[in-house]
Scaffold this active site. Sequence first.
Site, mmCIF file in Angstrom:
data_model
loop_
_atom_site.group_PDB
_atom_site.id
_atom_site.type_symbol
_atom_site.label_atom_id
_atom_site.label_comp_id
_atom_site.label_asym_id
_atom_site.label_seq_id
_atom_site.Cartn_x
_atom_site.Cartn_y
_atom_site.Cartn_z
ATOM 1 C CB THR A 391 29.477 -30.000 -5.323
ATOM 2 O OG1 THR A 391 28.820 -31.277 -5.171
ATOM 3 C CG2 THR A 391 29.065 -29.065 -4.218
ATOM 4 C CG ASP A 392 32.459 -33.052 -10.430
ATOM 5 O OD1 ASP A 392 31.706 -34.042 -10.495
ATOM 6 O OD2 ASP A 392 33.330 -32.817 -11.284
ATOM 7 C CB CYS A 393 29.999 -36.789 -7.867
ATOM 8 S SG CYS A 393 28.494 -36.635 -8.841
ATOM 9 N N GLY A 394 31.066 -35.555 -4.805
ATOM 10 C CA GLY A 394 31.989 -35.805 -3.705
ATOM 11 C C GLY A 394 32.834 -34.623 -3.309
ATOM 12 C CB ALA A 395 33.149 -31.177 -4.639
#
Length: 542
Positions: A391-395
């Site tokens: 994932t991208d960060c915090g997705a």
Amino acid sequence: MRTAALLAAGVAVEACTLTQQGCYVDSISDRLYDTFLPELNGQTQDGCAIACDSLGFAFSGVEFGNQCFCGNSAPDASKKISDDKCKAMKCPGDKTEDCGGADAILINKQNCEGNAPNKQACMTEKSKGYGFCDPSKSIDERIDDLVSRVTVEEMVAAVVPDPSLGYTCTCHTQGIPRLDIPDYTWLVETNTAVASDCIAPGKCATTFSGPMGMGASFNKTSWTLKGRVMSTEMRAFYNAHWHRFIRGNVSDQVLITGYGPNINIARDPRFGRSSELPGEDPFHSGTYATHMVTGMQEKDSAGHPRMLAYLKHFTAYSKEANRGHDTYEISKRDFFETYLPQYEMAFTKGNATGAMCSYNAENGAPSCANGWLLNTVMRGMWNRPYSHITTDCGAVHNMRGPPLNLNSDLNATVATFNGGTDLEMGSNLTSANLLDAYQRNLVSYTTIKNSFIRAYRPQIMAGRFDPIPSTEWNKIKIADVVNSTYHQQVAQEAAQQSLVLLKNDKSFLPLKKGVNLAVVGPMGMTSQGLLSDYAGDMQCFS
């Protein structure tokens, strides 16, 4: 030294042999050694020695706890002082070790021949007997052997972030101590440079001009060379146990998984991140990515790729505002004409290892939980069953809000893994919930196993589980390659070829001699804008 403790913890042991030279007086006005490395929060005598050796120095010295100096001459005997002076401060990375004192430097002579790369597995006599450590077996045989030895609890720990190991966005996952497999750090940006701290003056990662400029050159050879330069430097940092962030956050280390190129489509200048992209045409972006990834993942004679390349951001990420909660209605035609061709090329022709899924949603399904996108298209239609998706960060946390509005962290975890994502970054919802989801039969054993395989299979291919001499890239040293004359030449020629001259045909623009013009935007306001985002965590040593 720390060898016994490292072996007990299943950590790859550095092969540096340190011969202590004693304690010496060392003041700012009269330094024994001129080469000073960044102050390291995780300083150890071993770490200082490895860094100095990678720069071509024979001696290393630790001082004031977190300072490291390098030199090539034996210390001046007239400056020798009591060894007790160098016991004043302990090493931040190992409280059992002495790291000098105020104006007192503890000097070692190092021999690092055969030094193990960072986080290397299969280093202990016990682990060398495992099938997954046997390079004579096929990749499939080795991964099957590893899976047969690992419990579901260990698989879960290997595919979820562990905040106790470091920053969640760079994403640290546990190793398997029982099998002497060390932990791992995943995220290192490689879109324009290898994100890293400078190791010494003149030894910062080579930084290329922004991808929009690189794309404007239409030079495939230049794109391949960019990948080759960046992957060579990445291996050098990896071999030297070097780290990302400025001034010594040593837990976030440069390993062999690099995130870039970014091949989203430049649709609107208001996006704010168009400089990260090679252009607005899918075929052009796919060609750029194919050549850059090919250069990044060049193989040695034994078939080990120099690094593992991950694409960004899969897919349809062309708007920064409200990112993580936006959804776009995209037709199948627009998917296959605009938002997928460049990724298909990079996967099927460039053989990219994986991708970071984007924050946004398509037709109501977030990219990081979009089974049609990740499983049906990428792993099915493109025949990429082992493509590793992070994932991208915090997705994952974003899924608690629109468009899904999931009512629990558990359900966000379930949606993520069942939707085809293999690893969470930037938050740790899955850390506390994936095993629970499995025990409730919400996520299957097969799903967890496949995510584990997709994480470890490429690393076995890259030589992390092989004897050190068998991987040619393990010989790459910072002193030889990082910001070398050749690498500077490649970057300079790429920048020169990125310039575009526009002809004001028939005076289309109202430009006249003597008229003042305002030049605005990131590339007109500051030279930093020419490097684009992700130019590296540090471009100049200071």
